[in-house]
Motif scaffolding. Structure first.
Motif, mmCIF file in Angstrom:
data_model
loop_
_atom_site.group_PDB
_atom_site.id
_atom_site.type_symbol
_atom_site.label_atom_id
_atom_site.label_comp_id
_atom_site.label_asym_id
_atom_site.label_seq_id
_atom_site.Cartn_x
_atom_site.Cartn_y
_atom_site.Cartn_z
ATOM 1 N N PRO A 1 0.715 -1.267 0.049
ATOM 2 C CA PRO A 1 0.152 0.096 0.105
ATOM 3 C C PRO A 1 0.960 1.387 0.132
ATOM 4 N N LYS A 2 0.211 2.522 -0.519
ATOM 5 C CA LYS A 2 1.044 3.772 -0.717
ATOM 6 C C LYS A 2 0.739 4.305 0.593
ATOM 7 N N ASP A 3 -0.657 4.464 1.056
ATOM 8 C CA ASP A 3 -0.944 5.005 2.372
ATOM 9 C C ASP A 3 -1.120 3.878 3.506
ATOM 10 N N ILE A 4 -0.505 3.862 4.565
ATOM 11 C CA ILE A 4 -0.589 2.647 5.349
ATOM 12 C C ILE A 4 -1.688 2.943 6.236
ATOM 13 N N THR A 5 -2.539 2.208 6.417
ATOM 14 C CA THR A 5 -3.877 2.111 7.338
ATOM 15 C C THR A 5 -3.826 0.840 7.945
ATOM 16 N N GLY A 6 -4.626 0.616 8.991
ATOM 17 C CA GLY A 6 -4.744 -0.566 9.804
ATOM 18 C C GLY A 6 -5.388 -1.683 8.566
ATOM 19 N N TYR A 7 -6.307 -1.293 8.107
ATOM 20 C CA TYR A 7 -7.210 -2.220 7.215
ATOM 21 C C TYR A 7 -6.032 -2.723 5.987
ATOM 22 N N LYS A 8 -5.268 -1.364 5.532
ATOM 23 C CA LYS A 8 -4.469 -1.803 4.152
ATOM 24 C C LYS A 8 -3.143 -2.879 4.714
ATOM 25 N N ARG A 9 -2.766 -2.559 6.083
ATOM 26 C CA ARG A 9 -1.692 -3.496 6.493
ATOM 27 C C ARG A 9 -2.198 -5.072 6.895
ATOM 28 N N ILE A 10 -3.341 -5.029 6.960
ATOM 29 C CA ILE A 10 -4.101 -6.536 6.961
ATOM 30 C C ILE A 10 -3.995 -6.929 5.578
ATOM 31 N N LEU A 11 -4.433 -6.307 4.768
ATOM 32 C CA LEU A 11 -4.465 -6.801 3.320
ATOM 33 C C LEU A 11 -3.077 -6.879 2.702
ATOM 34 N N HIS A 12 -2.049 -6.075 3.060
ATOM 35 C CA HIS A 12 -0.557 -6.295 2.826
ATOM 36 C C HIS A 12 -0.186 -7.781 3.559
ATOM 37 N N GLU A 13 -0.486 -8.005 4.711
ATOM 38 C CA GLU A 13 -0.086 -9.117 5.215
ATOM 39 C C GLU A 13 -1.104 -10.623 4.582
ATOM 40 N N PHE A 14 -2.067 -10.349 4.413
ATOM 41 C CA PHE A 14 -3.049 -11.310 3.770
ATOM 42 C C PHE A 14 -2.464 -11.638 2.370
ATOM 43 N N SER A 15 -2.108 -10.705 2.013
ATOM 44 C CA SER A 15 -1.493 -10.886 0.423
ATOM 45 C C SER A 15 -0.373 -11.909 0.300
ATOM 46 N N PHE A 16 0.468 -11.800 1.275
ATOM 47 C CA PHE A 16 1.503 -12.816 1.571
ATOM 48 C C PHE A 16 1.394 -13.859 1.799
ATOM 49 N N HIS A 17 0.189 -14.108 2.683
ATOM 50 C CA HIS A 17 -0.104 -15.522 3.052
ATOM 51 C C HIS A 17 -0.741 -16.180 1.917
ATOM 52 N N LEU A 18 -1.440 -15.418 1.048
ATOM 53 C CA LEU A 18 -2.029 -15.920 -0.049
ATOM 54 C C LEU A 18 -1.024 -16.425 -1.281
ATOM 55 N N THR A 19 -0.222 -15.556 -1.648
ATOM 56 C CA THR A 19 0.804 -15.734 -2.575
ATOM 57 C C THR A 19 1.666 -16.776 -2.075
ATOM 58 N N SER A 20 1.980 -16.596 -0.909
ATOM 59 C CA SER A 20 3.386 -17.615 -0.544
ATOM 60 C C SER A 20 2.601 -19.101 -0.523
#
Length: 407
Positions: free
Chosen positions: A75-94
């Motif tokens: 994410p370009k702008d870090i919010t709690g919601y976007k941080r969750i999406l950021h981490e979830f994307s790693f769980h998914l792609t890994s």
């Protein structure tokens, strides 16, 4: 022995958990272990894709080390919601790299939190491969920090995360963290005490060491040997509360040769720069994170090192920047309340000066005290270096981990 290391952050990231995970994996590979790594593409602390990488799946091979990279949402702008999406994307792609791993025998899996749910796939793996040891290493008690800082307010979400954490902790073979405060917090979660292993962040004491001030480094930032330099070197994020440095600089703007050098990157950097500009201060210099090979020279020019964090996180985090400061024999001012692990550590070994978190007045007064009494700080410098040599040496710490795994 086959080792799988699983972590969101990894080398060549220069700060945070990625630095230590990268050094750990490389150390095991250099000591004749077969090491595979599943990690995201490098992006921290800038929250921007490293220019040498593409945001896609890839595999790198270096002797005994295989690094499997995964694309992620940055994410370009870090919010709690976007941080969750950021981490979830790693769980998914890994999962793309994980699927073949479920059919391969590993002796050890080392997962590095945060993200907290990093332990889920290793836990599932252990249901099928019972003899594999899962080392769940915790750099940051993420959910506890998010709750204390009110980054997550949903009781339902917190309940789900704590239940997942309980499952991971119950099934891990070794649970490690980086400080006594984190250890106490983990033991309060009713984990088996025999599982716990202290794995503090380490430092290369033969590389990070006391040096005379590097003149070219001073010149790079427009400083001179006569300036009294207050250095903050590290990530600029939401957990630190770094605004008090700007307020302290305002209090001290009448002292022409006291200069603040803030060297690092992170989600709050632009806001911090804007705050400083709004006060029209000319005693603050902002700079980017330097390559690791230049770190000793940067540390050498500082008279005072700042370790700033919010009161709510004092026992949930152990600032990794402190290890390099100690190894360099630096004088540090640390925000930590009495009774916390960090406060007790500093006072027990006389390693620096602790002040109350969140107080710009306390920070400015302490800087001024050290400015006027710098000659009496030699003992703290010596204590800092000796502590690093005795307790934070990289070879000693990773050898202990190796022995614990083999046992």
């Amino acid at each position: 022995m086959n080792i799988l290391v699983y972590g969101l952050n990894f080398s060549p990231e220069l700060t945070g958990s990625g630095k230590y995970t990268g050094e750990m994996a490389t150390w095991f590979a250099e000591n004749n272990f077969n090491v595979e790594v599943i990690a995201a593409v490098p992006h921290y602390p800038e929250w921007k894709l490293n220019s040498k990488f593409e945001n896609k799946w890839s595999i790198e091979k270096k002797d005994n080390l295989i690094i499997k990279r995964c694309p992620i949402f940055i994410p370009k702008d870090i919010t709690g919601y976007k941080r969750i999406l950021h981490e979830f994307s790693f769980h998914l792609t890994s999962l793309w790299h994980w699927l073949p791993c479920f059919f391969k025998r590993y002796d050890v899996i080392i997962s590095v939190a945060p993200p907290m749910l990093i332990g889920i796939y290793p836990t599932v793996y252990n249901f099928f491969w019972r003899k594999c040891i899962h080392v769940y290493h915790i750099q940051d008690l993420q959910v506890d920090v998010a709750r204390e800082l009110k980054l997550i307010n949903s009781k339902i979400l917190l309940s789900i995360l704590y239940r997942a954490e309980k499952l991971i902790l119950k099934n891990a073979g070794i649970i490690s963290s980086i400080s006594d405060g984190m250890k106490d917090k983990l033991l309060s979660k009713a984990i088996d005490k025999q599982k716990y292993f202290m794995l503090p962040n380490w430092v290369e004491t033969d590389f990070i060491k006391p040096l005379a001030p590097n003149i070219s480094m001073l010149q790079r930032y427009g400083l001179t040997i006569n300036d009294f330099i207050v250095l903050y070197c590290g990530s600029i994020g939401e957990k630190q509360g770094l605004e008090i440095m700007i307020d302290a600089a305002k209090h001290l703007e009448g002292f022409q040769n006291i200069k603040f050098l803030i060297c690092g990157n992170g989600v709050q950097k632009d806001a911090l720069i804007s705050y400083a500009e709004s006060m029209e201060l000319n005693n603050i210099i902002f700079a980017n994170t330097l390559p690791y090979n230049e770190l000793p020279d940067l540390l050498s020019i500082a008279h005072i090192h700042l370790v700033i964090q919010k009161a709510a996180t004092s026992d949930l985090l152990m600032p990794s920047k402190l290890t390099t400061i100690l190894s360099a024999g630096g004088v540090s001012i640390i925000t930590a309340n009495p009774g916390t692990t960090l406060y007790n550590l500093i006072h027990k070994h006389n390693l620096g000066i602790c002040i109350e978190p969140g107080s710009a007045l306390a920070l400015s007064e302490t800087i001024l005290f050290t400015y006027n009494n710098y000659s009496i700080m030699e003992n703290k410098k010596l204590n800092a270096r000796n502590y690093a040599l005795s307790f934070l040496d990289k070879e000693n710490i990773l050898n202990r981990l190796k022995k614990a795994i083999e046992k």
